[in-house]
Design an enzyme around this catalytic site. Structure first.
Site, PDB file in Angstrom:
ATOM      1  N   HIS A 105     -40.029  -8.762 -21.273  1.00 47.63           N
ATOM      2  CA  HIS A 105     -41.121  -8.615 -20.301  1.00 47.63           C
ATOM      3  C   HIS A 105     -40.861  -7.540 -19.233  1.00 47.63           C
ATOM      4  CE1 HIS A 105     -42.842 -11.932 -22.314  1.00 47.63           C
ATOM      5  NE2 HIS A 105     -42.463 -12.923 -21.549  1.00 47.63           N
ATOM      6  N   HIS A 175     -49.941 -12.821 -19.054  1.00 46.06           N
ATOM      7  CA  HIS A 175     -49.177 -14.006 -19.455  1.00 46.06           C
ATOM      8  C   HIS A 175     -49.811 -15.316 -18.968  1.00 46.06           C
ATOM      9  CE1 HIS A 175     -45.729 -16.200 -20.793  1.00 46.06           C
ATOM     10  NE2 HIS A 175     -45.014 -15.105 -21.014  1.00 46.06           N
ATOM     11  N   GLU A 310     -51.546 -13.901 -25.971  1.00 49.70           N
ATOM     12  CA  GLU A 310     -51.332 -12.590 -25.360  1.00 49.70           C
ATOM     13  C   GLU A 310     -51.522 -11.472 -26.377  1.00 49.70           C
ATOM     14  OE1 GLU A 310     -47.196 -12.912 -24.338  1.00 49.70           O
ATOM     15  OE2 GLU A 310     -47.501 -14.634 -23.083  1.00 49.70           O
TER      16      GLU A 310
HETATM   17  C1  GAL Z   1     -43.288 -15.594 -23.701  1.00 45.97           C
HETATM   18  C2  GAL Z   1     -42.118 -15.471 -24.600  1.00 45.97           C
HETATM   19  C3  GAL Z   1     -41.332 -16.735 -24.467  1.00 45.97           C
HETATM   20  C4  GAL Z   1     -40.920 -16.951 -23.060  1.00 45.97           C
HETATM   21  C5  GAL Z   1     -42.125 -16.840 -22.151  1.00 45.97           C
HETATM   22  C6  GAL Z   1     -41.756 -16.862 -20.695  1.00 45.97           C
HETATM   23  O1  GAL Z   1     -44.124 -14.471 -23.807  1.00 45.97           O
HETATM   24  O2  GAL Z   1     -42.519 -15.230 -25.930  1.00 45.97           O
HETATM   25  O3  GAL Z   1     -40.218 -16.744 -25.296  1.00 45.97           O
HETATM   26  O4  GAL Z   1     -39.959 -15.995 -22.730  1.00 45.97           O
HETATM   27  O5  GAL Z   1     -42.817 -15.681 -22.406  1.00 45.97           O
HETATM   28  O6  GAL Z   1     -41.132 -18.021 -20.328  1.00 45.97           O
END
Ligand code: GAL
Length: 345
Positions: A105, A175, A310
């Site tokens: 991210h 997210h 997403e």
């Molecule tokens: C998602 C990701 C998960 C986790 C989450 C944040 O996008 O695929 O593994 O990291 O974000 O907690």
């Protein structure tokens, strides 16, 4: 109608909250801290408004960063890049690693932690962020713009635009964790469809192996409506065990702006359609949400209280030649659109 209120000054920059209300009283509440969606309030089949995303009342909780990324824009590259490393134009780039040896991210301080410039423009709020060359070790000076709107047809619209003065990589998405029952229970009874024939199995660190696996005869077949609770705890299935539920990328059928998913909550009648022009979508069932977390308006959340849908390019695309393109060339304009359209049934 859009109202604006100042929440606090953080590192010398003003953090605001914007409330966009449409003519039916539905609401989209956002902040320029991480371009975060704090709340979306939509009617159920009896017209009762309630929150359909998870959020926090207090901006400090977002600033503290609990690793859940509630409602934020994630970037420059949403999701994972193996070892935080990729090659571009024959050169190797080593991004900051913030989840074991991988990059997640956008790195240590991603776009979700930045205070963006903001401006109300008619029915929308536009946010801008300039990411300097070398931030989190990404190449190029990147200018990013995100526009949030709420239509009178109860559509939350997110439009992205970016350009860079060097070739670089990019993968922007939001997210938000959706829960159409007003976050009064887990999402087990939600019914989901995803228009995808293939998904990307992963290794133990949730990095796609590169395989595109057919969803047929697996818990990943959402081509017809499927109850999320049916398989989310089916840990006998290897991929579900690795993701502690769903935490996988789906290769969306079709191309261009199209409907790719639909989420329905039979108890309240709320329905959400997902429209995007992106090639893939990460589906995450939120097992990481801690028990008894304090959410919006006194609500209490726990694991599986919200799901993320997403639209994106697949995780680790910079290292997989057969995955969608994530390269933004110098002088080109990156665009991406996502609409979450709410109604009842
Ligand atoms: C998602 C990701 C998960 C986790 C989450 C944040 O996008 O695929 O593994 O990291 O974000 O907690």
């Amino acid at each position: 109608m859009i109202s604006k209120k100042m929440l606090k000054v953080h590192n010398g920059k003003e953090i605001y909250q914007f409330t966009i209300q449409n003519e039916h009283g539905a609401e989209l509440v956002v902040t320029n801290f991480g371009v975060t969606i704090i709340a979306i309030r939509m009617p159920d089949r009896n017209g009762k408004l309630d929150e359909v995303v998870l959020g926090y009342d207090d901006i400090e909780t977002y600033i503290k960063h609990d690793g859940l990324y509630f409602g934020s824009i994630i970037g420059r590259y949403g999701n994972r890049i193996k070892d935080g490393r990729f090659q571009l134009n024959g050169k190797t780039f080593q991004l900051n690693r913030n989840e074991s040896s991988n990059h997640l991210h956008g790195g240590r301080v991603g776009f979700d932690q930045k205070v963006w410039e903001s401006e109300i423009q008619e029915d929308s709020v536009v946010f801008e962020y300039f990411s300097p060359d070398g931030e989190e070790n990404y190449p190029g000076n990147l200018s990013t713009k995100v526009r949030y709107s709420l239509s009178n047809g109860n559509a939350v619209i997110i439009e992205y635009e970016a350009n860079c003065d060097q070739d670089t990589i990019i993968n922007l998405t939001n997210h938000a964790y959706f829960n159409l029952n007003g976050a009064t229970a887990e999402v087990y009874d939600h019914l989901l469809t995803i228009d995808a024939d293939f998904f990307t199995p992963t290794d133990n660190e949730l990095i796609p192996t590169g395989e595109l696996r057919c969803v047929g005869d697996t818990p990943f077949d959402f081509r017809n409506q499927r109850r999320i609770g049916e398989s989310v705890c089916d840990y006998d299935h290897e991929a579900i065990a690795i993701g502690n539920g769903y935490d996988h990328n789906f290769v969306l059928n079709g191309e261009g702006e199209r409907k790719v998913a639909e989420l329905y909550d039979p108890s309240t009648g709320r329905l959400m359609e997902v429209i995007t022009d992106q090639p893939s979508m990460q589906f995450f069932t939120g097992y990481k949400i801690p028990e008894s977390s304090k959410g919006l308006n006194g609500k209490v959340y726990g694991p599986y209280y919200g799901i993320c849908l997403e639209p994106d390019v697949s995780p680790n695309s910079p290292n997989e030649a057969d995955f969608p393109n994530c390269i933004l060339r110098k002088g080109e304009v990156y665009t991406n659109v996502c609409k979450y359209i709410f109604s009842t049934k």
